[in-house]
Design an enzyme around this catalytic site. Structure first.
Site, mmCIF file in Angstrom:
data_model
loop_
_atom_site.group_PDB
_atom_site.id
_atom_site.type_symbol
_atom_site.label_atom_id
_atom_site.label_comp_id
_atom_site.label_asym_id
_atom_site.label_seq_id
_atom_site.Cartn_x
_atom_site.Cartn_y
_atom_site.Cartn_z
ATOM 1 N N GLN A 190 0.870 -1.180 0.000
ATOM 2 C CA GLN A 190 0.000 0.000 0.000
ATOM 3 C C GLN A 190 0.910 1.235 0.000
ATOM 4 O O GLN A 190 1.487 1.594 1.020
ATOM 5 C CB GLN A 190 -0.912 -0.025 1.223
ATOM 6 C CG GLN A 190 -1.726 -1.307 1.368
ATOM 7 C CD GLN A 190 -2.815 -1.441 0.325
ATOM 8 O OE1 GLN A 190 -3.834 -0.754 0.383
ATOM 9 N NE2 GLN A 190 -2.610 -2.321 -0.648
ATOM 10 N N ARG A 212 -4.154 3.952 4.565
ATOM 11 C CA ARG A 212 -3.534 4.665 3.456
ATOM 12 C C ARG A 212 -4.004 4.081 2.131
ATOM 13 O O ARG A 212 -4.475 2.935 2.066
ATOM 14 C CB ARG A 212 -2.014 4.608 3.554
ATOM 15 C CG ARG A 212 -1.398 3.254 3.389
ATOM 16 C CD ARG A 212 0.124 3.315 3.412
ATOM 17 N NE ARG A 212 0.632 3.902 4.630
ATOM 18 C CZ ARG A 212 1.231 5.106 4.699
ATOM 19 N NH1 ARG A 212 1.404 5.831 3.606
ATOM 20 N NH2 ARG A 212 1.660 5.564 5.845
ATOM 21 N N ALA A 225 -11.495 2.631 4.853
ATOM 22 C CA ALA A 225 -10.573 1.762 4.122
ATOM 23 C C ALA A 225 -9.780 2.538 3.067
ATOM 24 O O ALA A 225 -9.992 3.733 2.849
ATOM 25 C CB ALA A 225 -11.351 0.623 3.479
ATOM 26 N N HIS A 226 -8.883 1.817 2.391
ATOM 27 C CA HIS A 226 -7.963 2.488 1.465
ATOM 28 C C HIS A 226 -8.683 3.132 0.281
ATOM 29 O O HIS A 226 -9.657 2.615 -0.246
ATOM 30 C CB HIS A 226 -6.875 1.533 0.967
ATOM 31 C CG HIS A 226 -7.363 0.282 0.301
ATOM 32 N ND1 HIS A 226 -6.511 -0.707 -0.087
ATOM 33 C CD2 HIS A 226 -8.593 -0.141 -0.039
ATOM 34 C CE1 HIS A 226 -7.186 -1.685 -0.655
ATOM 35 N NE2 HIS A 226 -8.469 -1.357 -0.627
ATOM 36 N N ASN A 227 -8.182 4.320 -0.075
ATOM 37 C CA ASN A 227 -8.644 5.085 -1.233
ATOM 38 C C ASN A 227 -10.085 5.589 -1.121
ATOM 39 O O ASN A 227 -10.683 6.006 -2.109
ATOM 40 C CB ASN A 227 -8.475 4.282 -2.527
ATOM 41 C CG ASN A 227 -7.024 3.975 -2.815
ATOM 42 O OD1 ASN A 227 -6.571 2.858 -2.577
ATOM 43 N ND2 ASN A 227 -6.279 4.958 -3.292
#
Length: 338
Positions: free
Chosen positions: A194, A214, A235-237
């Site tokens: 990530q 991240r 969560a990511h993004n």
């Protein structure tokens, strides 16, 4: 201590009563004393005003005549009370670096910064003016923290993340942990590095034990004015628009985009790769499995009921497909008979 006249002037409120009367803290309507400020938001509770011993009460214009003492008059008493509370209870200002803190020599420390005991600050970190770092906080390399941001004890901010000005981050929160990214090789999982960051805007409040991952490649983005309650997982993004508020125990799956001025109530689950429009309001424990492209109020699930009734309804739910097929058969026969 604040004079009522000073509060009225600062908050642009009308005052009925003694401008020299002083208050020093806030309290509830039923417990407030002579040195305390309270408010009445619901006119249906107007009768309680006659028994209040508060030094002053913030009320709507229609309720002002029912206040036996000092009244500050506001179109939105709760909002005025929030602003008055900030004046009466400002955050404690500290400065200086505790002797037990580990601060890399490359850290840029602005004027009035405070770093608490056992904090660890990595390389090339920027702490702008007035930043407050609590005990045991870990800030890894290349992090930027904007002016006046308060980070409470035992927060972890991992490498490369950016926090804006005037934020508040409560204890136990982790910002910049790896997102849940894996590729499958038969029965085994291969971890996907990530490599994105977390970018947090100005005036963002983050509760206790929040996890903000991240981005996998790009960044996870929390825009200005967002409010996150305790135990929220981003969560990511994920991208959250300005002034959206998310209550406790909400989970937002990866790459979902949430618009501006949304409210998401407690324990809502939001699937990944969805788009939620501006001004969407989702009620508690809803399951969001598709994009919501229009403003409005959305709900899912069923309310609680007696177990015996719930069991019968669940059994009928599993019969719905068969009932629908039979109904279509009957409709076709009726059309044929016509």
């Amino acid at each position: 201590m604040k004079r009522l006249g000073e509060l009225a002037s600062t908050l642009d409120l009308d005052l009925r009563g003694d401008p020299d009367h002083q208050v020093e803290r806030i309290a509830s309507l039923d417990t407030a004393g002579a040195l305390e400020l309270t408010f009445l938001a619901d006119s249906r509770r107007r009768g309680q005003l006659t028994e209040s011993r508060a030094g002053a009460v913030i009320v709507r214009p229609d309720d002002a005549d029912s206040v036996p003492g000092n009244a500050l008059i506001a179109p939105d008493p709760h909002l005025a009370f929030a602003r008055a509370a900030q004046l009466l209870h400002p955050p404690e200002a500290r400065s200086g670096i505790h002797a037990s803190a580990a601060v890399d020599e490359s850290v840029q420390v602005g004027h009035g910064v405070a770093i608490g005991a056992q904090a660890a600050i990595g390389r090339d970190v920027v702490l702008e003016e007035g930043v407050q770092i609590g005990a045991g906080v870990v800030i890894e390399d290349h992090v930027t923290v904007g002016a006046g941001t308060i980070i409470h004890p035992r927060v972890t901010v991992l490498a490369g993340c950016v926090l804006g000005a005037g934020c508040v981050v409560h204890s136990g929160t982790v910002i910049g942990s790896d997102g849940f990214g894996y590729a499958r090789d038969g029965q085994r999982w291969e971890r996907v590095p990530q490599v994105g960051n977390v970018r947090i805007g100005d005036g963002v409040d983050i509760g206790a034990n929040v996890s903000i991952d991240r981005g996998a490649i790009g960044d996870t983005v929390i825009e200005n004015g967002v409010k996150l309650d305790n135990q929220v997982h981003i969560a990511h993004n994920v991208h959250i628009g300005e002034n959206t508020a998310i209550a406790g125990c909400v989970g937002v799956s990866g790459s979902t985009r949430i618009g501006r001025c949304c409210t998401i109530a407690g324990a809502v689950g939001i699937a990944g790769h969805l788009v939620i429009a501006d001004n969407v309001h989702i009620t508690g424990m809803a399951q969001v499995t598709k994009s919501l492209t229009e403003p409005g109020i959305y709900s899912s699930g069923t309310g609680i009921e007696a177990n015996r009734s719930w069991r019968r309804n669940v059994a009928r739910f599993h019969q719905l497909d068969d009932i629908a097929r039979r109904l279509r058969t009957i409709e076709r026969r009726l059309k044929t008979d016509d």
